[in-house]
Motif scaffolding. Structure first.
Motif, PDB file in Angstrom:
ATOM      1  N   ALA A  96       0.841  -1.201   0.000  1.00 43.15           N
ATOM      2  CA  ALA A  96       0.000   0.000   0.000  1.00 43.15           C
ATOM      3  C   ALA A  96       0.871   1.244   0.000  1.00 43.15           C
ATOM      4  N   ALA A  97       0.613   2.114  -0.939  1.00 43.65           N
ATOM      5  CA  ALA A  97       1.390   3.356  -0.974  1.00 43.65           C
ATOM      6  C   ALA A  97       0.932   4.247   0.168  1.00 43.65           C
ATOM      7  N   ARG A  98       1.839   5.063   0.609  1.00 42.06           N
ATOM      8  CA  ARG A  98       1.547   6.018   1.658  1.00 42.06           C
ATOM      9  C   ARG A  98       0.438   6.957   1.177  1.00 42.06           C
ATOM     10  N   GLU A  99      -0.466   7.285   2.087  1.00 38.74           N
ATOM     11  CA  GLU A  99      -1.583   8.131   1.650  1.00 38.74           C
ATOM     12  C   GLU A  99      -1.171   9.572   1.419  1.00 38.74           C
ATOM     13  N   VAL A 115      -1.442  20.994  -1.029  1.00 38.80           N
ATOM     14  CA  VAL A 115      -0.126  20.714  -0.452  1.00 38.80           C
ATOM     15  C   VAL A 115       0.924  21.613  -1.074  1.00 38.80           C
ATOM     16  N   VAL A 116       0.901  21.681  -2.391  1.00 37.73           N
ATOM     17  CA  VAL A 116       1.899  22.476  -3.097  1.00 37.73           C
ATOM     18  C   VAL A 116       1.731  23.960  -2.758  1.00 37.73           C
ATOM     19  N   THR A 129      -0.939  14.620   5.475  1.00 38.27           N
ATOM     20  CA  THR A 129      -1.946  13.598   5.192  1.00 38.27           C
ATOM     21  C   THR A 129      -3.356  14.145   5.387  1.00 38.27           C
ATOM     22  N   GLY A 130      -4.218  13.878   4.391  1.00 38.57           N
ATOM     23  CA  GLY A 130      -5.588  14.358   4.468  1.00 38.57           C
ATOM     24  C   GLY A 130      -5.824  15.572   3.591  1.00 38.57           C
ATOM     25  N   PHE A 152      -0.003  21.409  11.174  1.00 36.15           N
ATOM     26  CA  PHE A 152       0.225  20.017  10.783  1.00 36.15           C
ATOM     27  C   PHE A 152       1.168  19.341  11.773  1.00 36.15           C
ATOM     28  N   GLU A 153       1.216  18.024  11.666  1.00 41.13           N
ATOM     29  CA  GLU A 153       2.199  17.314  12.461  1.00 41.13           C
ATOM     30  C   GLU A 153       3.575  17.592  11.858  1.00 41.13           C
TER      31      GLU A 153
END
Length: 354
Positions: free
Chosen positions: A2-5, A123-124, A116-117, A101-102
DNA sequence: CAATCGCTTCACT
DNA sequence: CTAACGAGTGAAGCGATTG
């Protein structure tokens, strides 16, 4: 597999110490200069960070100052001022934390942020905003890498330096890493690279179809980690509450000696500094390690674990001086000594000293 | 047999 | 471009010891 989300934004300041110095020495702009270890003896120091003009002359961190001066005799050397860099680092981390964010401060000049999320375009956008704040607000250059995974994001960041920005879409990850060298994987240094070269593995694509067992046999568990990475699996977690496992100080003597009184005086200094550090982080230690490096770079350490936790500088010094005795020999000159404490515990845990 | 200890190796800035 | 003799800090790994 499973690829990282989620995407990780990885921020790395460009030649951080040098850039910090430029803030207060703007006249050095364009001039090759280096931040060097703040050591009493300049003949024994190394370059900690070289600015990009100096890097053009192949000067880089870890290089002995003497060597750097051979490459560029007019190199301007500034002694490292860690407190100052720390202050600036704190400003950066505060700013980044404000996004909510974390976040992991990986080192004084690197941060990894887990988005994530969040949708891709967002994100960019946020990463660009961060870069702008660092550049316009703090007047410092940095590079940002974004990818699905902390390791991949760091690699993206590394390959975009300096003053870069690189976004690796999830389905481009394998293409991105395949043609990179094994040494481009964070954590693969000279030794590991050498071992892999013995198996004729030079590029990450060579690892991809390797025998996992062979890699594990060669490198231990780390072998399976890089095998997974080469197949696009990056399971490194963002760790925001990073636990310090050990703290210590070590320092070269002004000159090689086997004079016990000189060595003990240095040991006392280092013990006091180490105890100060441990107290300032509100911790207690239980294990003590002393280290001796001889004139020929041969290095020995001795460790003792106490039956209790403490933050005492006196205990540290007296235990350390016992530990170091068997390491001091009549016929072998000592170059460097160190003190380190480990098996730490929060002093707020309020345990008893017995 | 798992946890801890003591020490070496390795990586990074 | 090698090697350079090179500071300082800390984690990881591993075999031995212990309980």
């Amino acid at each position: 597999m499973a690829a990282r989300e989620g995407y990780i934004i990885y921020i790395d300041m460009d030649s951080f110490f040098a850039s910090c110095e430029l803030l207060r020495h703007p006249d050095l702009k364009e001039k090759p200069f280096a931040v060097v270890t703040k050591s009493a003896d300049k003949f024994r120091g190394v370059v900690q960070t070289a600015n990009y003009s100096a890097r053009k002359f192949s000067i880089h961190s870890g290089m002995p100052i003497m060597k750097a001066l051979q490459l560029y005799p007019n190199l301007y050397c500034i002694k490292a001022d860690h407190d100052y860099y720390e202050e600036i680092s704190d400003e950066i981390s505060d700013m980044l934390k404000s996004y909510g964010f974390e976040i992991e401060m990986v080192s004084i000049d690197e941060a990894a942020i887990d988005t994530t999320g969040l949708e891709e375009s967002k994100v960019v956008e946020i990463a660009k905003d961060m870069k702008r704040k660092i550049s316009d607000g703090l007047k410092l250059p940095c590079t940002i890498g974004i990818a699905k995974g902390k390791t991949f994001a760091k690699m993206a960041c590394d390959s975009a330096k300096p003053n870069g920005f690189l976004f690796i879409k999830g389905d481009e990850t394998l293409d991105f890493i395949s043609y990179k060298r094994v040494s481009d994987i964070p954590g693969v240094g000279k030794k590991t690279e050498e071992k892999l070269a013995n198996l004729n593995m030079y590029y990450i694509r060579d690892l991809k179809n390797a025998n996992v067992q062979a890699l594990v046999g060669l490198l231990g568990e780390y072998g399976s980690k890089i095998y997974n990475l080469s197949n696009g699996i990056d399971e490194e977690k963002i760790v925001s509450d990073w636990v310090t496992l050990s703290v210590g100080r070590e320092k070269n003597l002004n000159e090689d000696t086997n004079d016990t009184s000189v060595i003990m005086a240095k040991l006392k200094e280092l013990s006091n500094d180490t105890a100060d550090m441990i107290r300032s982080t509100k911790k207690l230690y239980k294990s003590i390690t002393v280290k001796v490096r001889y004139f020929d770079f041969n290095t020995k350490i001795k460790t003792k674990t106490l039956s209790y936790y403490t933050d005492s500088a006196d205990v540290l010094y007296s235990e350390a001086s016992e530990l170091i005795k068997p390491l001091i020999k009549d016929n072998i000159m000592v170059r460097r000594v160190g003190v380190r404490v480990s098996t730490l515990m929060d002093s707020s845990h309020q345990q008893k000293l017995f």
